[in-house]
Design a protein around this motif. Structure first.
Motif, PDB file in Angstrom:
ATOM      1  N   ARG A 182       0.836  -1.208   0.000  1.00 20.94           N
ATOM      2  CA  ARG A 182       0.000   0.000   0.000  1.00 20.94           C
ATOM      3  C   ARG A 182       0.870   1.258   0.000  1.00 20.94           C
ATOM      4  N   GLU A 183       1.958   1.231   0.791  1.00 16.39           N
ATOM      5  CA  GLU A 183       2.837   2.404   0.891  1.00 16.39           C
ATOM      6  C   GLU A 183       3.539   2.697  -0.432  1.00 16.39           C
ATOM      7  N   PHE A 184       4.062   1.646  -1.100  1.00 16.02           N
ATOM      8  CA  PHE A 184       4.839   1.854  -2.328  1.00 16.02           C
ATOM      9  C   PHE A 184       3.941   2.071  -3.545  1.00 16.02           C
ATOM     10  N   GLY A 185       2.752   1.502  -3.522  1.00 19.50           N
ATOM     11  CA  GLY A 185       1.884   1.557  -4.687  1.00 19.50           C
ATOM     12  C   GLY A 185       2.208   0.430  -5.655  1.00 19.50           C
ATOM     13  N   PHE A 186       1.191  -0.013  -6.381  1.00 21.10           N
ATOM     14  CA  PHE A 186       1.378  -1.153  -7.289  1.00 21.10           C
ATOM     15  C   PHE A 186       1.920  -0.683  -8.636  1.00 21.10           C
ATOM     16  N   PRO A 187       2.651  -1.573  -9.342  1.00 22.96           N
ATOM     17  CA  PRO A 187       3.012  -2.949  -8.950  1.00 22.96           C
ATOM     18  C   PRO A 187       4.202  -2.962  -7.995  1.00 22.96           C
ATOM     19  N   VAL A 188       4.330  -4.106  -7.303  1.00 25.11           N
ATOM     20  CA  VAL A 188       5.486  -4.315  -6.432  1.00 25.11           C
ATOM     21  C   VAL A 188       6.178  -5.618  -6.824  1.00 25.11           C
ATOM     22  N   VAL A 189       7.390  -5.762  -6.293  1.00 27.29           N
ATOM     23  CA  VAL A 189       8.163  -6.994  -6.449  1.00 27.29           C
ATOM     24  C   VAL A 189       8.217  -7.673  -5.093  1.00 27.29           C
ATOM     25  N   MET A 190       8.073  -9.007  -5.083  1.00 25.58           N
ATOM     26  CA  MET A 190       8.168  -9.765  -3.835  1.00 25.58           C
ATOM     27  C   MET A 190       9.264 -10.824  -3.978  1.00 25.58           C
ATOM     28  N   LYS A 191      10.095 -10.950  -2.923  1.00 24.80           N
ATOM     29  CA  LYS A 191      11.208 -11.906  -2.957  1.00 24.80           C
ATOM     30  C   LYS A 191      11.309 -12.611  -1.616  1.00 24.80           C
ATOM     31  N   ILE A 192      11.707 -13.875  -1.684  1.00 25.56           N
ATOM     32  CA  ILE A 192      11.957 -14.615  -0.448  1.00 25.56           C
ATOM     33  C   ILE A 192      13.163 -13.993   0.243  1.00 25.56           C
ATOM     34  N   LEU A 193      13.121 -13.904   1.578  1.00 20.09           N
ATOM     35  CA  LEU A 193      14.191 -13.258   2.342  1.00 20.09           C
ATOM     36  C   LEU A 193      14.883 -14.302   3.214  1.00 20.09           C
ATOM     37  N   SER A 194      16.147 -14.627   2.831  1.00 20.60           N
ATOM     38  CA  SER A 194      16.903 -15.640   3.575  1.00 20.60           C
ATOM     39  C   SER A 194      18.392 -15.422   3.351  1.00 20.60           C
ATOM     40  N   PRO A 195      19.189 -15.480   4.411  1.00 18.96           N
ATOM     41  CA  PRO A 195      20.643 -15.365   4.230  1.00 18.96           C
ATOM     42  C   PRO A 195      21.239 -16.603   3.566  1.00 18.96           C
ATOM     43  N   ASN A 196      20.454 -17.681   3.471  1.00 15.04           N
ATOM     44  CA  ASN A 196      20.955 -18.937   2.909  1.00 15.04           C
ATOM     45  C   ASN A 196      20.591 -19.122   1.438  1.00 15.04           C
ATOM     46  N   ILE A 197      19.736 -18.243   0.917  1.00 13.29           N
ATOM     47  CA  ILE A 197      19.325 -18.358  -0.486  1.00 13.29           C
ATOM     48  C   ILE A 197      19.858 -17.129  -1.223  1.00 13.29           C
ATOM     49  N   LEU A 198      21.015 -17.272  -1.842  1.00 18.94           N
ATOM     50  CA  LEU A 198      21.653 -16.136  -2.495  1.00 18.94           C
ATOM     51  C   LEU A 198      21.080 -15.891  -3.882  1.00 18.94           C
ATOM     52  N   HIS A 199      20.717 -16.952  -4.596  1.00 22.29           N
ATOM     53  CA  HIS A 199      20.212 -16.812  -5.960  1.00 22.29           C
ATOM     54  C   HIS A 199      18.738 -17.208  -5.970  1.00 22.29           C
ATOM     55  N   LYS A 200      17.903 -16.235  -5.652  1.00 13.19           N
ATOM     56  CA  LYS A 200      16.486 -16.493  -5.394  1.00 13.19           C
ATOM     57  C   LYS A 200      15.719 -16.932  -6.632  1.00 13.19           C
ATOM     58  N   SER A 201      16.102 -16.385  -7.794  1.00 14.88           N
ATOM     59  CA  SER A 201      15.348 -16.713  -9.004  1.00 14.88           C
ATOM     60  C   SER A 201      15.464 -18.189  -9.358  1.00 14.88           C
ATOM     61  N   GLU A 202      16.543 -18.827  -8.921  1.00  9.79           N
ATOM     62  CA  GLU A 202      16.743 -20.236  -9.248  1.00  9.79           C
ATOM     63  C   GLU A 202      15.730 -21.149  -8.565  1.00  9.79           C
ATOM     64  N   ILE A 203      15.113 -20.688  -7.478  1.00 10.37           N
ATOM     65  CA  ILE A 203      14.102 -21.512  -6.803  1.00 10.37           C
ATOM     66  C   ILE A 203      12.701 -20.915  -6.979  1.00 10.37           C
ATOM     67  N   GLY A 204      12.555 -19.955  -7.897  1.00  9.96           N
ATOM     68  CA  GLY A 204      11.261 -19.296  -8.065  1.00  9.96           C
ATOM     69  C   GLY A 204      10.966 -18.352  -6.938  1.00  9.96           C
ATOM     70  N   GLY A 205      12.009 -17.775  -6.352  1.00 11.62           N
ATOM     71  CA  GLY A 205      11.848 -16.935  -5.168  1.00 11.62           C
ATOM     72  C   GLY A 205      11.661 -15.464  -5.453  1.00 11.62           C
ATOM     73  N   VAL A 206      11.316 -15.106  -6.694  1.00 13.68           N
ATOM     74  CA  VAL A 206      11.084 -13.704  -7.056  1.00 13.68           C
ATOM     75  C   VAL A 206       9.767 -13.618  -7.839  1.00 13.68           C
ATOM     76  N   LEU A 207       8.883 -12.689  -7.450  1.00 15.69           N
ATOM     77  CA  LEU A 207       7.616 -12.458  -8.141  1.00 15.69           C
ATOM     78  C   LEU A 207       7.574 -11.011  -8.610  1.00 15.69           C
ATOM     79  N   LEU A 208       7.384 -10.808  -9.903  1.00 16.51           N
ATOM     80  CA  LEU A 208       7.295  -9.471 -10.488  1.00 16.51           C
ATOM     81  C   LEU A 208       5.845  -9.116 -10.786  1.00 16.51           C
ATOM     82  N   ASP A 209       5.594  -7.827 -10.949  1.00 14.40           N
ATOM     83  CA  ASP A 209       4.273  -7.336 -11.372  1.00 14.40           C
ATOM     84  C   ASP A 209       3.145  -7.798 -10.451  1.00 14.40           C
TER      85      ASP A 209
END
Length: 696
Positions: free
Chosen positions: A513-540
């Protein structure tokens, strides 16, 4: 750094040869025979307990028996005796040693241990030591030849002011032999062998400091001591001494061979290339080019804004030369229109644009060569002048006339580089060279060598901008999450896209709500450096319902693909549109330390590999040079109607990243910012994803 400590080794007044042989063909005998033939003015002390004299020179039973302290000791005895010889020289007060003996670190661990004991003895006595496993060196100006190469059986060096520094003894003397065959003067050659104490950087530094060397050729397989190496390159640049280097070991097989041959560790080749570019070292692709560039550099003319003017009797050669110049980004500006009109007045059917083609009419009117060349220089203003005269310039009937015409113009413009492509006898080539011309048979080689002179000139004139002030950096104990990594980078001057770390779905909804749409969502973990490889990034992500669904989707995927990872939640970020994706990075090179990288972002960095590197830290001017060197730079510069990107903001972020990496210290293993979103001019650049790798 004091490189003059090698003076006793390369310019000595006396030498002791431990293992001296009466046989002038043996390793311990060749140096004595060579020095006698070349008239070494210093004192030679053969050390051989079995002979009263060696090659008609009084011999001594051991180093302790020598009547005075020699400046340098040459060691040609095997194994443990070589280490004992270093100890004996040290006790005598000798400050330099050259070790022929092999069988040390280049062989096995036992040899490496023996080499370490040799180095310890040398350092204990303050001895500068070349080798072991070293072919030696020569300094022909003083007739000094502590070397066992057989190359001198084919002839002695031609007097000259080119120095050769080589990690490989055989290849160093190979380069020298080819230079001699081409009539190029190489007065000093030093080969470094295992580099147990004296390394390539020491030798380059000595040549950069020596009044007897104007041009430096180098052959390197791996750089072992970065501090000396960089100090030498810097001294050479400050003293306006060009270095042309063959750096081998690019291939996996070549890299393995380099490590075996020199017992050194080679840094990444792309990083080495960046370091050489930083200091204006020109990297030769082969031995022929190495010698071409060194030969051309002996003129000591290094134009800052180098342009090529071509005078030719062949339209075909002009096309070839133009193609080569374009491939090198070597400017060939057209002649002024008025000058072209004047030349057409001499020959209506000539092609005077540049290349300036006076056609075969020059056979009938030899004075056209002088007229066209003078116009090219005085009205075209070119700094490098290349004449293509092929057999015309080498014929007995035409050559004297061509020489006279060209020489008259050159005499009035001695500040230009003058090169000719001719086919002529060796004797006639020497006559042209005595006039002051550089002579080549192949115009392609001539263009490459002339272009290198401009690269030297730019390096000598370059003034580096000051890097950003070193930030205060406190690294976390271990690799942080993306959110924490971006916070650290933001404090260092690399701004991030607005975002928030969300531990639950309600926080994620509030952030969206604060940023306004669209937003990006990503998994947050110090153990997952390459998030896109596990489907850990959502765009739009475009709605509150999509945020709720996305939150649960990311947690589910992380549980399935990385079940042992510690999950701290989801990162919600403002999605930026209309930006150019770039990538910034830091890698820690084992030789040169932290190195910054910039390239096209997203998947393009892996596919196109269009990247530039530079050693950290550096200023914004250097950062912009890196950015402009990319093949993809037009994407930032308004290609095909795109808005120009904020290159200044990108350069500032890159320079700040370099300062951060230099200040962070060795625990910073690497940084990966991909993508960095560069908005249109004046709107900034923001890190959309970042990974900091920390060594515990």
């Amino acid at each position: 750094m004091d490189f003059s400590t090698l003076d006793p080794m390369i310019r000595p007044r006396s030498i002791a040869i431990i293992g001296a042989s009466d046989d002038a063909t043996r390793i311990g005998g060749r140096p004595i025979a060579y020095m006698k033939q070349r008239g070494f003015k210093g004192t030679i002390f053969p050390v051989n307990p079995k002979r009263p004299s060696v090659q008609d020179i009084k011999a001594f039973a051991d180093v302790a028996s020598l009547p005075e302290t020699p400046d340098v000791g040459l060691i040609a005895v095997p194994g443990e005796a070589a280490i004992e010889a270093i100890e004996a020289l040290g006790q005598k007060g000798t400050k330099a040693a050259i070790v022929f003996t092999a069988g040390f670190a280049e062989v096995d661990e036992k040899g490496a241990a023996a080499q370490a004991r040799m180095v310890a003895a040398a350092k204990r006595h303050g001895i500068r030591m070349l080798g072991p496993n070293c072919l030696g060196l020569f300094n022909d100006a003083i007739g000094f030849y502590p070397i066992f190469s057989s190359s001198f059986e084919q002839g002695w060096p031609i007097a000259g002011r080119i120095g050769i520094a080589s990690q490989s003894g055989a290849y160093g003397t190979h380069v020298y032999s080819l230079a001699r065959k081409r009539g190029i003067g190489t007065g000093v050659v030093v080969t470094t062998g295992n580099e147990a104490e004296v390394a390539l950087g020491d030798v380059l530094g000595w040549m950069a400091h020596s009044p007897d060397v104007d041009v430096i050729c180098a052959y390197a397989e791996g750089i072992r001591e970065s501090d000396k190496f960089l100090a030498a390159l810097d001294l050479a640049r400050r003293n306006r001494k060009p270095i042309v280097m063959m750096k081998v070991g690019k291939s996996e097989l070549g890299g393995a061979a380099a490590q075996s041959h020199t017992a050194s560790i080679a840094g990444d080749d792309a990083v080495t290339d960046a370091v050489l570019n930083e200091y204006g070292v020109v990297r030769a692709r082969n031995t022929e080019e190495l010698l071409d560039i060194a030969y051309t550099a002996t003129k000591r003319i290094y134009p800052v804004n180098n342009t090529l003017g071509v005078m030719t009797v062949s339209g075909g050669a002009g096309v070839l030369i133009s193609d080569v110049a374009e491939s090198l980004d070597f400017p060939m500006p057209a002649m002024p229109e008025a000058a072209q009109a004047k030349l057409r007045g001499f020959v209506p059917f000539c092609a005077p644009r540049n290349p300036v083609d006076c056609t075969a009419q020059a056979f009938n009117q030899i004075e056209l060569i002088g007229e066209f060349t003078r116009s090219m220089v005085e009205e075209g203003g070119y700094t490098s002048c290349l004449g293509f005269f092929t057999q015309v310039g080498g014929s007995k009937t035409n050559a004297p006339k061509v020489r006279a015409q060209m020489k008259a113009v050159m005499k009035d413009h001695p500040d230009r580089l003058w090169a000719l492509c001719i086919i002529a006898s060796d004797e006639m080539v020497r006559e042209y060279e005595q006039d002051g011309f550089l002579i080549y048979e192949d115009p392609t080689r001539a263009v490459a060598a002339l272009h290198a002179m401009g690269r030297f000139g730019e390096a000598f004139a370059r003034v580096a901008s000051a890097p950003p002030a070193a930030p205060a950096v406190t690294l976390p104990a271990k690799t942080p999450t993306e959110a924490e990594g971006k916070r650290i980078l933001t404090e260092a001057g690399i701004p991030a896209v607005p975002e928030r770390a969300c531990a639950d779905v309600d926080q994620a909804i509030a952030a969206a709500r604060e940023f306004g749409f669209p937003v990006v969502m990503k998994i947050l973990s110090p153990n997952i450096l390459h998030k896109s490889e596990i489907g850990g990034v959502l765009l739009d992500v475009n709605s509150l319902d999509a945020v709720r669904e996305g939150f649960s989707t990311l947690l589910r995927r992380a549980g399935e693909k990385a079940p042992t990872a510690h999950i701290e939640g989801v990162l919600v970020a403002k999605q930026i549109k209309g930006a150019t994706e770039m990538a910034l990075g830091i890698l820690r090179d084992p030789v040169f330390g932290p190195v910054a990288m910039v390239g096209l972002g997203g998947i393009f960095i892996e596919v196109l590999k269009d990247v530039a590197f530079r050693r950290c830290p550096f200023g914004e001017a250097e950062a912009e040079q890196m950015i402009r060197s990319l093949k993809g730079f037009p994407l930032l510069d308004g290609a095909r109607g795109r808005p120009k990107a904020d290159v200044a903001a990108l350069a500032k972020a890159l320079a700040n990243l370099s300062a951060f990496a230099a200040a962070a210290g060795p625990r910073l293993a690497g940084v990966d910012i991909n993508p960095l979103l560069v908005l249109p001019e004046g709107e900034g650049a923001y890190a959309a994803d970042a990974v900091l790798e920390i060594t515990p």
